[in-house]
Design a protein around this motif. Sequence first.
Motif, PDB file in Angstrom:
ATOM      1  N   UNK A 156       0.854  -1.192   0.000  1.00  0.00           N
ATOM      2  CA  UNK A 156       0.000   0.000   0.000  1.00  0.00           C
ATOM      3  C   UNK A 156       0.891   1.244   0.000  1.00  0.00           C
ATOM      4  N   UNK A 157       1.173   1.744  -1.177  1.00  0.00           N
ATOM      5  CA  UNK A 157       2.098   2.870  -1.324  1.00  0.00           C
ATOM      6  C   UNK A 157       1.568   4.120  -0.628  1.00  0.00           C
ATOM      7  N   UNK A 158       0.265   4.365  -0.683  1.00  0.00           N
ATOM      8  CA  UNK A 158      -0.315   5.541  -0.027  1.00  0.00           C
ATOM      9  C   UNK A 158      -0.118   5.481   1.489  1.00  0.00           C
ATOM     10  N   UNK A 159      -0.301   4.305   2.069  1.00  0.00           N
ATOM     11  CA  UNK A 159      -0.090   4.150   3.510  1.00  0.00           C
ATOM     12  C   UNK A 159       1.370   4.404   3.858  1.00  0.00           C
ATOM     13  N   UNK A 160       2.269   3.874   3.061  1.00  0.00           N
ATOM     14  CA  UNK A 160       3.696   4.096   3.308  1.00  0.00           C
ATOM     15  C   UNK A 160       4.026   5.586   3.278  1.00  0.00           C
ATOM     16  N   UNK A 161       3.511   6.291   2.291  1.00  0.00           N
ATOM     17  CA  UNK A 161       3.761   7.740   2.182  1.00  0.00           C
ATOM     18  C   UNK A 161       3.219   8.493   3.389  1.00  0.00           C
ATOM     19  N   UNK A 162       2.110   8.029   3.920  1.00  0.00           N
ATOM     20  CA  UNK A 162       1.487   8.681   5.073  1.00  0.00           C
ATOM     21  C   UNK A 162       2.280   8.455   6.358  1.00  0.00           C
ATOM     22  N   UNK A 163       2.740   7.233   6.570  1.00  0.00           N
ATOM     23  CA  UNK A 163       3.365   6.862   7.844  1.00  0.00           C
ATOM     24  C   UNK A 163       4.882   7.063   7.847  1.00  0.00           C
ATOM     25  N   UNK A 164       5.503   6.960   6.706  1.00  0.00           N
ATOM     26  CA  UNK A 164       6.959   7.024   6.616  1.00  0.00           C
ATOM     27  C   UNK A 164       7.582   8.247   7.296  1.00  0.00           C
ATOM     28  N   UNK A 165       7.051   9.447   7.109  1.00  0.00           N
ATOM     29  CA  UNK A 165       7.656  10.612   7.780  1.00  0.00           C
ATOM     30  C   UNK A 165       7.643  10.493   9.307  1.00  0.00           C
ATOM     31  N   UNK A 166       6.610   9.891   9.846  1.00  0.00           N
ATOM     32  CA  UNK A 166       6.539   9.738  11.313  1.00  0.00           C
ATOM     33  C   UNK A 166       7.577   8.740  11.807  1.00  0.00           C
ATOM     34  N   UNK A 167       7.766   7.661  11.055  1.00  0.00           N
ATOM     35  CA  UNK A 167       8.773   6.675  11.449  1.00  0.00           C
ATOM     36  C   UNK A 167      10.171   7.295  11.400  1.00  0.00           C
ATOM     37  N   UNK A 168      10.431   8.041  10.351  1.00  0.00           N
ATOM     38  CA  UNK A 168      11.744   8.681  10.225  1.00  0.00           C
ATOM     39  C   UNK A 168      11.946   9.761  11.289  1.00  0.00           C
ATOM     40  N   UNK A 169      10.878  10.465  11.651  1.00  0.00           N
ATOM     41  CA  UNK A 169      10.977  11.503  12.677  1.00  0.00           C
ATOM     42  C   UNK A 169      11.344  10.914  14.038  1.00  0.00           C
ATOM     43  N   UNK A 170      11.096   9.626  14.227  1.00  0.00           N
ATOM     44  CA  UNK A 170      11.448   8.977  15.493  1.00  0.00           C
ATOM     45  C   UNK A 170      12.946   8.714  15.589  1.00  0.00           C
ATOM     46  N   UNK A 171      13.651   8.916  14.477  1.00  0.00           N
ATOM     47  CA  UNK A 171      15.089   8.690  14.474  1.00  0.00           C
ATOM     48  C   UNK A 171      15.502   7.400  13.791  1.00  0.00           C
ATOM     49  N   UNK A 197      16.074   4.735  10.634  1.00  0.00           N
ATOM     50  CA  UNK A 197      16.365   4.684   9.201  1.00  0.00           C
ATOM     51  C   UNK A 197      15.386   3.666   8.627  1.00  0.00           C
ATOM     52  N   UNK A 198      14.512   4.113   7.760  1.00  0.00           N
ATOM     53  CA  UNK A 198      13.438   3.254   7.257  1.00  0.00           C
ATOM     54  C   UNK A 198      13.647   2.978   5.776  1.00  0.00           C
ATOM     55  N   UNK A 199      13.505   1.717   5.441  1.00  0.00           N
ATOM     56  CA  UNK A 199      13.602   1.283   4.045  1.00  0.00           C
ATOM     57  C   UNK A 199      12.305   0.549   3.719  1.00  0.00           C
ATOM     58  N   UNK A 200      11.647   0.944   2.635  1.00  0.00           N
ATOM     59  CA  UNK A 200      10.371   0.325   2.286  1.00  0.00           C
ATOM     60  C   UNK A 200      10.530  -0.598   1.083  1.00  0.00           C
ATOM     61  N   UNK A 201       9.681  -1.618   1.064  1.00  0.00           N
ATOM     62  CA  UNK A 201       9.628  -2.590  -0.023  1.00  0.00           C
ATOM     63  C   UNK A 201       8.159  -2.812  -0.367  1.00  0.00           C
ATOM     64  N   UNK A 202       7.850  -2.873  -1.655  1.00  0.00           N
ATOM     65  CA  UNK A 202       6.472  -3.128  -2.075  1.00  0.00           C
ATOM     66  C   UNK A 202       6.259  -4.574  -2.501  1.00  0.00           C
ATOM     67  N   UNK A 203       7.303  -5.384  -2.548  1.00  0.00           N
ATOM     68  CA  UNK A 203       7.181  -6.790  -2.948  1.00  0.00           C
ATOM     69  C   UNK A 203       8.158  -7.632  -2.136  1.00  0.00           C
ATOM     70  N   UNK A 204       7.748  -8.850  -1.817  1.00  0.00           N
ATOM     71  CA  UNK A 204       8.588  -9.727  -1.001  1.00  0.00           C
ATOM     72  C   UNK A 204       9.900 -10.077  -1.689  1.00  0.00           C
ATOM     73  N   UNK A 205       9.887 -10.145  -3.031  1.00  0.00           N
ATOM     74  CA  UNK A 205      11.119 -10.466  -3.756  1.00  0.00           C
ATOM     75  C   UNK A 205      12.190  -9.394  -3.531  1.00  0.00           C
ATOM     76  N   UNK A 206      11.757  -8.136  -3.450  1.00  0.00           N
ATOM     77  CA  UNK A 206      12.696  -7.042  -3.212  1.00  0.00           C
ATOM     78  C   UNK A 206      13.289  -7.129  -1.807  1.00  0.00           C
ATOM     79  N   UNK A 207      12.448  -7.464  -0.850  1.00  0.00           N
ATOM     80  CA  UNK A 207      12.925  -7.648   0.527  1.00  0.00           C
ATOM     81  C   UNK A 207      13.926  -8.794   0.583  1.00  0.00           C
ATOM     82  N   UNK A 208      13.594  -9.914  -0.032  1.00  0.00           N
ATOM     83  CA  UNK A 208      14.481 -11.073   0.003  1.00  0.00           C
ATOM     84  C   UNK A 208      15.812 -10.776  -0.686  1.00  0.00           C
ATOM     85  N   UNK A 209      15.784  -9.994  -1.743  1.00  0.00           N
ATOM     86  CA  UNK A 209      17.031  -9.602  -2.405  1.00  0.00           C
ATOM     87  C   UNK A 209      17.873  -8.732  -1.478  1.00  0.00           C
ATOM     88  N   UNK A 210      17.239  -7.823  -0.749  1.00  0.00           N
ATOM     89  CA  UNK A 210      17.965  -6.945   0.178  1.00  0.00           C
ATOM     90  C   UNK A 210      18.601  -7.746   1.310  1.00  0.00           C
TER      91      UNK A 210
END
Length: 99
Positions: free
Chosen positions: A24-39, A41-54
């Motif tokens: 859910x890209x819209x949810x990520x855009x909404x919440x991401x600034x708050x997570x980063x403001x907590x200090x 380092x946030x990395x987002x993935x929209x597919x499990x294959x991308x996570x597994x590659x990382x």
Amino acid sequence: MAAAEPDAFISRHPGAEVWWLDDDIDLCRLVLPRLRASGWRVRTFQASELLQAALQQSRPDLLLLDRRLKEDVGTELLRQLRQQGEVFPVLILSGMGTP
């Protein structure tokens, strides 16, 4: 001394590497600034294959995992990760199709 804003949050672990798998890209855009403001380092993935590659390069301090993904079920992915020996903490999130 002024009180902190009620919704302000500063982590006791600034700089923690938090990965978030959610399609859910819209949810990520909404919440991401708050997570980063907590200090964190946030990395987002929209597919499990991308996570597994990382995971071939590094590991998160925490994985935020959507239970319902378009292509996968988050709990099935978690089962696979645990079978592969991954032991980082995971927080499963889900609105079960509703905001």
